[in-house]
Write a protein that holds these residues in place. Sequence first.
Motif, PDB file in Angstrom:
ATOM      1  N   TYR A 226       0.883  -1.166   0.000  1.00 37.14           N
ATOM      2  CA  TYR A 226       0.000   0.000   0.000  1.00 37.14           C
ATOM      3  C   TYR A 226       0.923   1.218   0.000  1.00 37.14           C
ATOM      4  N   ASN A 227       1.300   1.630  -1.190  1.00 39.16           N
ATOM      5  CA  ASN A 227       2.322   2.653  -1.358  1.00 39.16           C
ATOM      6  C   ASN A 227       1.966   3.964  -0.651  1.00 39.16           C
TER       7      ASN A 227
ATOM      8  N   TYR B  54      -1.629   8.309 -12.105  1.00 42.42           N
ATOM      9  CA  TYR B  54      -0.790   7.835 -10.994  1.00 42.42           C
ATOM     10  C   TYR B  54      -1.706   7.347  -9.876  1.00 42.42           C
ATOM     11  N   ASN B  55      -1.658   6.044  -9.634  1.00 40.50           N
ATOM     12  CA  ASN B  55      -2.494   5.439  -8.588  1.00 40.50           C
ATOM     13  C   ASN B  55      -1.811   5.654  -7.236  1.00 40.50           C
ATOM     14  N   ILE B  56      -2.407   6.475  -6.404  1.00 39.65           N
ATOM     15  CA  ILE B  56      -1.702   6.829  -5.169  1.00 39.65           C
ATOM     16  C   ILE B  56      -1.710   5.679  -4.161  1.00 39.65           C
ATOM     17  N   SER B  57      -2.566   4.693  -4.353  1.00 37.01           N
ATOM     18  CA  SER B  57      -2.555   3.535  -3.453  1.00 37.01           C
ATOM     19  C   SER B  57      -1.407   2.598  -3.785  1.00 37.01           C
ATOM     20  N   SER B  58      -1.262   2.282  -5.051  1.00 35.99           N
ATOM     21  CA  SER B  58      -0.238   1.312  -5.433  1.00 35.99           C
ATOM     22  C   SER B  58       1.080   1.972  -5.789  1.00 35.99           C
ATOM     23  N   GLY B  59       1.035   3.286  -6.096  1.00 33.60           N
ATOM     24  CA  GLY B  59       2.259   3.971  -6.506  1.00 33.60           C
ATOM     25  C   GLY B  59       2.634   3.709  -7.952  1.00 33.60           C
ATOM     26  N   GLU B  60       1.727   3.107  -8.699  1.00 33.79           N
ATOM     27  CA  GLU B  60       2.031   2.792 -10.093  1.00 33.79           C
ATOM     28  C   GLU B  60       1.477   3.872 -11.026  1.00 33.79           C
TER      29      GLU B  60
END
Lengths: 490, 427
Positions: A226-227, B54-60
Amino acid sequence: MTAAAMVAQAKAEIAPALIACDTLANSTASVTLRLPALSPWLQGASLSAISAGYADESFDKAPQSAFGKGARKGFFDAETYLKTSRATITGHASYTNGKRRGIEGCEVSDPALIYPYLTADTIGGDMNTECYRFGGSYASSFGGGKWIYGAELHYRALQEYRQRDPRPKNTVGQLDFALSFGRKLDDYFVVVGGDAYKYSQSGSISFVSDLGAVKVHHLTGLGTQYNRFAGSNREVNFSGWRRGVTLAIWPSTVGAFASVGYHCLTLGKVLKSLNNLPSNRVVDNQVEAEAGWRAGAWSVSASADYNHRSGIDNIFGDPAGNVYPELFSLANYKASHISASAKGAWRHMFATGRLTLAGSLSYVGHKETYTGSAAVRQARLTWLRPGISASYAGNLGRKFILEASADARASFVPDSSLDGIGADADYFGRLYMRDFDIAAGRSVDAALAASLLYVLKGDYALGLRLSYRHTAMSQAIHGNAFGAALTFKF
Amino acid sequence: MINKNILFPVLALGVFGACSDNACDPVPAKAGVHISVPADIDISGLRDGSLTFYNISSGESLSTPCGAGLSVETMVQPGVYNISYSATVTLANGVEAALRGQIAGVQITPGGASTTLSTFAAVDTDDLIISELFFTGTLQTSGNQYNGDQYIKLYNNTGHTVYADGLTIFESQFLTTQKFNYTPDLIASDVSVDALYTIPGSGTDYPVEPGEELLIADIAIDHREINRNSFDLSHADFEWYDQSSTPAYTDIDNPAVENLDKWYCYTLSIWQLHNRGLKAYGIARIPVDKDEYLSGYRYTVEYDQTTAAGTFPMSKTCYRLPNEWVVDIVNCSVESEYLWNVCTPALDMGWTHCGTVDGDKNRYFHAVRRKVLTLGADGHPLLSDTNNSSQDFNSFVTPSEIERQGTAAGIDGKPASTQTYDGVMPK
């Protein structure tokens, strides 16, 4: 031969109930005999033991990084199995203190239970571990033996910590409770039981070094994380409970046995530093079934187990006002695990001892998927696991009893695949790939154990138990485990 | 009896109930983005458009080329996204410009979502830019934090002389790591600031030639005399000096170095750059005089703060700086704590940092330095200036003054031995 007859023979010809207490043969009914109402069938005679010892297990490389390269521990253990004319009572209490070594990618305790929501950093290390357990059960009957019932209560307290950076400190509490009732129908008991446990874990990671801190990561399965919450969110809580029911048929003497059980676990992870943000949760459903035949000197069984675990990531909106509003939940992690086993055990009583031989063959299929990333990650593994074991317990002269056992197991992997993780994966992705490669390789292990008991008087005995296990895994990983314990049995 | 025995487990199953995850399956959802172009831009000159999710949950991140299209639909995993857009546009005067836009915190639910993304043409202010921020400071040999050797460098990235006179250095009021629902919300029109220090001069007193830089220090002295792990700032062009009302915290004035003209600062003691780098720093050309500004641009912002103890109404008084006055701004944050940019994306679409976690002790002796694109014919570096600090800056690198003076690059006192243009490109 019935258990009672076996005890009678044992008492007549050899000492002690020590030899009559054959638990290996019960392994073919391990699911069914979990019901506390059936505890009178666990052993043929009363036996209590107090042990203190030391065990050390070490691998060249961690077979699974979250579990580390082995552990060493000292332990004190007391257990009793007491048959009276009215009831069967069991009890145990234990304390272990030791160190788990070489852990990577996991700074929390009980990684198997809370997977995939481990909290981790890129350093890891050894972990001091201290565990207390106690519990007991009571089983009896009424109505002239037509009704049986049993209740069981266990408590586990675990503390794990490290005294160098990063410094995790985890405290676990788990309370288990089970209750079961049975009705005798002809020569069989139909037993139904319910069980539950409440689990909580509180974890924190601190840094005191002048060299500073590293990021703390909240993993979400198959090397993902969960970045958004990686960084300084170092305090977590896990809490959950598992509940289930089991229905069983059990022969009062010999005959067929069967059981089917259903259990489900719900467990949530909370980030305390973000106003107790509920980041993830696990929902785990399990169905298990077992059927077999139990004769006096042998028993066979077949069992199957299906487990499905969902890992849910909660998605949050803009944290205006220091509060993250929960938007929706995504079941990003899915794992299904199926196993089917066949087991058999045969026991032979000599005039001066007992020999038990057992064998098993298991098929295990495991598939886990993480769909929350741009590239879906998926791992599939199939294992074939044969195993054999033998144990002997018998008199050695007039004053000694020798207990010896040997077992060998192997694990073959006819099929495995890992998709969606490439060489460009981050630290946790690479760690997962390494673990997968080891799990996808063959392994064999063999163990020897022996204990020599000196019979003091009547049913009292004092003994020394030594054990050794060697494991050889793929990638030239070898493990050795030694154990030594002083035991007083009565 | 058998029936009762069978009935019980069935009832028990009903009582316990099966566990359900009550969550959505993460199948890709449709994300629609409508790109809104300023009215004065002819969209026929638009090309090479690209959207980045930019998916802030996955960082991808997922990039989708969209050419000249202004309505884009793509499939992404449900989640919360920062969506950015970039394209090239030919303006009416024939000049090619970058068209950019960014929208943060877009919620793409499992049912899909659509949003409108406003864009702007990147404007070259033809003025000085911030080339380096050294806000972390150094450590003494004892391990204690050392204050006073922070500095800011401004650079002339143009091809002509620029006069620094009247240029105001400012610090943002808001933290990039803490976000509230501010009322009024002025982010589209102003930057909220809590410190303003202006370079003196009548207009032509402080020329900066192309490729030259200005060094603006907190305390312009040779800090090695106090902290042998620090370096010499006595050659600074300016220093900011505060007449502190707190005896425990007083400033040092080097009379040989000119002081900035202090317009306003939130503190009555001494102003220091946020040494974890949680604020934005910028430069502005304020077209009104000091008194008019201080009297006309003060405002009070209100917001609610929620803690474990409850929700509390809060307010702060600060100054606002209209966006069109801003010459350059650099959002700084900490990688693990970043929440938002405290200015409109038209001014800065990214952010830079020193350290990876909040309170990172490795951040000391590090700076953020603007990247060198190339060396000009005259040997002067041409620095990156796309109004995106994530792309324009090398984060977490050795400060230029430490490199040049070969002073301590860490608490162990080991001197810096490499020379670079921007912390990365070797000389």
